[in-house]
Design an enzyme around this catalytic site. Structure first.
Site, PDB file in Angstrom:
ATOM      1  N   CYS A   1      32.950  59.796  11.615  1.00 48.11           N
ATOM      2  CA  CYS A   1      33.174  60.425  10.274  1.00 48.11           C
ATOM      3  C   CYS A   1      34.046  61.592  10.585  1.00 48.11           C
ATOM      4  O   CYS A   1      33.660  62.604  11.422  1.00 48.11           O
ATOM      5  CB  CYS A   1      31.641  60.658   9.795  1.00 48.11           C
ATOM      6  SG  CYS A   1      31.987  61.493   8.100  1.00 48.11           S
TER       7      CYS A   1
ATOM      8  N   CYS B   1      29.757  68.075   8.895  1.00 50.34           N
ATOM      9  CA  CYS B   1      28.464  68.444   8.595  1.00 50.34           C
ATOM     10  C   CYS B   1      27.774  68.980  10.188  1.00 50.34           C
ATOM     11  O   CYS B   1      27.666  68.206  11.059  1.00 50.34           O
ATOM     12  CB  CYS B   1      27.588  67.383   7.911  1.00 50.34           C
ATOM     13  SG  CYS B   1      28.799  66.789   6.532  1.00 50.34           S
TER      14      CYS B   1
ATOM     15  N   CYS C   1      24.980  66.608  11.653  1.00 45.39           N
ATOM     16  CA  CYS C   1      25.148  65.268  11.701  1.00 45.39           C
ATOM     17  C   CYS C   1      25.516  64.599  13.093  1.00 45.39           C
ATOM     18  O   CYS C   1      26.751  65.026  13.428  1.00 45.39           O
ATOM     19  CB  CYS C   1      25.813  64.850  10.577  1.00 45.39           C
ATOM     20  SG  CYS C   1      25.917  63.075  10.463  1.00 45.39           S
TER      21      CYS C   1
ATOM     22  N   CYS D   1      18.061  51.127   1.301  1.00 46.02           N
ATOM     23  CA  CYS D   1      18.993  52.147   1.346  1.00 46.02           C
ATOM     24  C   CYS D   1      20.011  52.128   2.272  1.00 46.02           C
ATOM     25  O   CYS D   1      19.702  51.924   3.487  1.00 46.02           O
ATOM     26  CB  CYS D   1      18.438  53.626   1.385  1.00 46.02           C
ATOM     27  SG  CYS D   1      16.912  54.007   0.465  1.00 46.02           S
TER      28      CYS D   1
ATOM     29  N   CYS E   1      19.908  51.210  -3.193  1.00 43.21           N
ATOM     30  CA  CYS E   1      20.377  52.229  -2.959  1.00 43.21           C
ATOM     31  C   CYS E   1      21.414  52.779  -1.694  1.00 43.21           C
ATOM     32  O   CYS E   1      21.402  51.866  -0.726  1.00 43.21           O
ATOM     33  CB  CYS E   1      19.117  53.384  -2.377  1.00 43.21           C
ATOM     34  SG  CYS E   1      19.827  55.153  -2.406  1.00 43.21           S
TER      35      CYS E   1
ATOM     36  N   CYS F   1      19.602  60.255  -6.408  1.00 40.04           N
ATOM     37  CA  CYS F   1      18.744  60.586  -5.255  1.00 40.04           C
ATOM     38  C   CYS F   1      19.596  61.891  -4.691  1.00 40.04           C
ATOM     39  O   CYS F   1      20.608  61.702  -3.999  1.00 40.04           O
ATOM     40  CB  CYS F   1      18.526  59.234  -4.318  1.00 40.04           C
ATOM     41  SG  CYS F   1      17.803  59.778  -2.669  1.00 40.04           S
TER      42      CYS F   1
ATOM     43  N   ARG G   1      10.688  62.824  -1.533  1.00 40.11           N
ATOM     44  CA  ARG G   1      10.594  61.945  -0.524  1.00 40.11           C
ATOM     45  C   ARG G   1      10.545  62.997   0.843  1.00 40.11           C
ATOM     46  O   ARG G   1      11.159  63.798   0.780  1.00 40.11           O
ATOM     47  CB  ARG G   1      11.701  61.129  -0.278  1.00 40.11           C
ATOM     48  CG  ARG G   1      11.702  60.104   1.015  1.00 40.11           C
ATOM     49  CD  ARG G   1      12.763  59.258   0.963  1.00 40.11           C
ATOM     50  NE  ARG G   1      12.864  58.453   0.047  1.00 40.11           N
ATOM     51  CZ  ARG G   1      13.937  58.128  -0.569  1.00 40.11           C
ATOM     52  NH1 ARG G   1      15.120  58.733  -0.346  1.00 40.11           N
ATOM     53  NH2 ARG G   1      13.772  57.324  -1.783  1.00 40.11           N
TER      54      ARG G   1
HETATM   55  N1  SAM Z   1      28.457  60.312   4.715  1.00 38.66           N
HETATM   56  C1  SAM Z   1      27.414  60.274   3.572  1.00 38.66           C
HETATM   57  C2  SAM Z   1      27.264  61.552   3.103  1.00 38.66           C
HETATM   58  O1  SAM Z   1      27.167  62.431   3.788  1.00 38.66           O
HETATM   59  O2  SAM Z   1      27.009  61.913   1.884  1.00 38.66           O
HETATM   60  C3  SAM Z   1      26.170  59.546   3.564  1.00 38.66           C
HETATM   61  C4  SAM Z   1      25.491  59.610   4.900  1.00 38.66           C
HETATM   62  S1  SAM Z   1      24.847  61.024   5.164  1.00 38.66           S
HETATM   63  C5  SAM Z   1      24.281  60.599   7.071  1.00 38.66           C
HETATM   64  C6  SAM Z   1      23.415  61.270   4.218  1.00 38.66           C
HETATM   65  C7  SAM Z   1      22.372  62.608   4.402  1.00 38.66           C
HETATM   66  O3  SAM Z   1      21.625  62.328   5.520  1.00 38.66           O
HETATM   67  C8  SAM Z   1      23.113  63.804   4.616  1.00 38.66           C
HETATM   68  O4  SAM Z   1      23.222  64.461   3.401  1.00 38.66           O
HETATM   69  C9  SAM Z   1      21.845  64.756   5.045  1.00 38.66           C
HETATM   70  O5  SAM Z   1      21.408  65.323   4.012  1.00 38.66           O
HETATM   71  C10 SAM Z   1      21.262  63.834   5.915  1.00 38.66           C
HETATM   72  N2  SAM Z   1      21.269  63.863   7.319  1.00 38.66           N
HETATM   73  C11 SAM Z   1      22.464  63.862   8.183  1.00 38.66           C
HETATM   74  N3  SAM Z   1      21.769  64.043   9.417  1.00 38.66           N
HETATM   75  C12 SAM Z   1      20.849  64.629   9.548  1.00 38.66           C
HETATM   76  C13 SAM Z   1      19.868  65.346  10.426  1.00 38.66           C
HETATM   77  N4  SAM Z   1      20.327  65.502  11.468  1.00 38.66           N
HETATM   78  N5  SAM Z   1      18.777  65.654  10.012  1.00 38.66           N
HETATM   79  C14 SAM Z   1      18.406  65.559   8.640  1.00 38.66           C
HETATM   80  N6  SAM Z   1      19.093  65.000   7.676  1.00 38.66           N
HETATM   81  C15 SAM Z   1      20.067  64.650   8.060  1.00 38.66           C
HETATM   82 FE1  SF4 Z   2      29.834  62.255   7.784  1.00 37.48          FE
HETATM   83 FE2  SF4 Z   2      27.413  62.865   8.681  1.00 37.48          FE
HETATM   84 FE3  SF4 Z   2      28.646  64.639   6.932  1.00 37.48          FE
HETATM   85 FE4  SF4 Z   2      27.758  62.095   5.778  1.00 37.48          FE
HETATM   86  S1  SF4 Z   2      26.513  63.769   6.772  1.00 37.48           S
HETATM   87  S2  SF4 Z   2      29.886  63.050   5.598  1.00 37.48           S
HETATM   88  S3  SF4 Z   2      28.127  61.129   7.861  1.00 37.48           S
HETATM   89  S4  SF4 Z   2      29.388  64.191   9.089  1.00 37.48           S
END
Ligand code: SAM
Ligand code: SF4
Ligand code: DTB
Length: 338
Positions: free
Chosen positions: A69, A73, A76, A113, A144, A204, A276
């Protein structure tokens, strides 16, 4: 002297209070500051007025497009700029996803989901995901998806394919957001949520705790969620899963009781939403999860894997439900999503 009068006396304007604001920041902060017993009692009372207190909605997650990606973030494991060991994969085929969804249904999940590690999908990705959604929907499950930012047209396409919920988290307060993500703005997130609503899907939306945010940030995050024109039908509260290689790998532990308090306040200010208990259960004791359910959490992700990170798995969750006398919330496939 109240704040407004005080501000007028000092010649300053009072803090802006939107006319449609359902909960003020001060009101939410006051809930956080209640003695724990008062807060939990209030949350459980509100919970019982709106839900069967012993039912927990069960969702199952699948990463249909993993890793690589371009976003940054900091939490992530799927961001390409961090070395986390997550391999980048292509979007899965329809048949593969439907087969996984069938297994999840047999294991008792009622909502499927599907997550993709995209900043925003291309139109051709949306066409392929629409076919996946139609296949999962045909199994009689709620659907979802979480695919990143959407255009209004993409949201409509997904709705027509049978998508019930779209997950798009604000993640934290507007003030702390820039410390966690720089490649898209808080407002970008709200815009996508608006397109999802306009297309007629359920929302959500929640966030992550334990990223080093302050108590004031937790107030700010819930303030935004509760004051949406319609609060999200589903509010995932994730406990950060600290993944090696991400910038937040070594952040300090959150006090577990601050996590429970956040669930309780979310329950009180969004009484009709499913709250949740989302990522992070793998690192929680049964006792902490029991407190979260008492505080009003009434949804979980089941299965051994979230998107890339671990989760307790069915055996542990069946044992937990038996210990607590909980049951999966029945799902009436005839009922449209709210
Ligand atoms: N890429 C898309 C986005 O960011 O909207 C969808 C997938 S993203 C992984 C979905 C959500 O997973 C993120 O918004 C975040 O809240 C949660 N998430 C990701 N990594 C995480 C982590 N290490 N611990 C807890 N929640 C996490
Ligand atoms: Fe990409 Fe992870 Fe951010 Fe979703 S949460 S936009 S998968 S970096
Ligand atoms: C949400 O709020 N949490 C889920 C779901 N929505 C998509 C994702 C949690 C991801 C945890 C880290 C991982 O598995 O990679």
């Amino acid at each position: 002297m109240n704040k407004t009068v005080q501000a007028q006396v000092q010649g300053k304007s009072p803090p802006p209070l939107k006319t449609n604001e359902k909960w003020s920041r001060d009101g939410i902060a006051a809930l956080f500051n209640l003695p724990m017993n008062d807060l939990l009692f209030k949350a459980q009372t509100v919970h019982r007025e709106n839900f069967n207190p012993n039912h927990v909605q069960v969702s199952r997650l699948l990463s249909i497009k993993t890793g690589g990606c371009p976003e940054d973030c900091k939490y992530c494991p799927q961001a390409s700029s961090y070395d986390t060991g997550v391999e980048a994969d292509k979007l899965m085929q329809v048949d593969q996803v439907v087969a996984e969804a069938q297994k999840a249904k047999e294991a008792g999940a009622t909502r499927y989901c599907m997550g993709a590690a995209w900043r925003s999908p291309k139109d051709r990705d949306v066409t392929q995901v629409a076919a996946i959604i139609a296949g999962v929907k045909a199994l009689g499950m709620e659907t979802c998806a979480t695919l990143g930012m959407l255009t209004p047209e993409q949201a409509v396409t997904l709705k027509h394919a049978g998508l019930d919920y779209y997950n798009h988290n604000i993640d934290t307060s507007e003030e702390f957001y820039g410390d966690v993500i720089t490649t898209r703005t808080f407002q970008d997130r709200l815009d996508t949520l608006g397109h999802v609503r306009d297309a007629g899907m359920s929302v959500c939306c929640g966030g992550i705790l334990g990223m080093g945010e302050s108590g004031e940030d937790r107030v700010g995050m819930l303030h935004v969620l509760a004051n949406m024109d319609r609060p999200p039908e589903s509010v995932p509260i994730n406990l950060l899963m600290r993944v090696e290689g991400t910038p937040l790998a070594d952040v300090d532990d959150l006090d577990p009781l601050d996590f429970v308090r956040t669930i309780a306040v979310a329950r009180i200010i969004m009484p009709e939403s499913h709250v949740r208990l989302s990522a992070g259960r793998e690192n929680m004791s049964d006792e902490m999860q029991a407190m979260c359910f008492f505080a009003g959490a009434n949804s979980i992700f089941s299965g051994e894997k979230l998107l890339t990170a671990g989760n307790p798995g069915d055996d542990k969750d069946h044992a937990l439900f038996a210990r607590l006398g909980l049951e999966p919330e029945p799902f009436d496939a005839e009922q449209p999503a709210p």
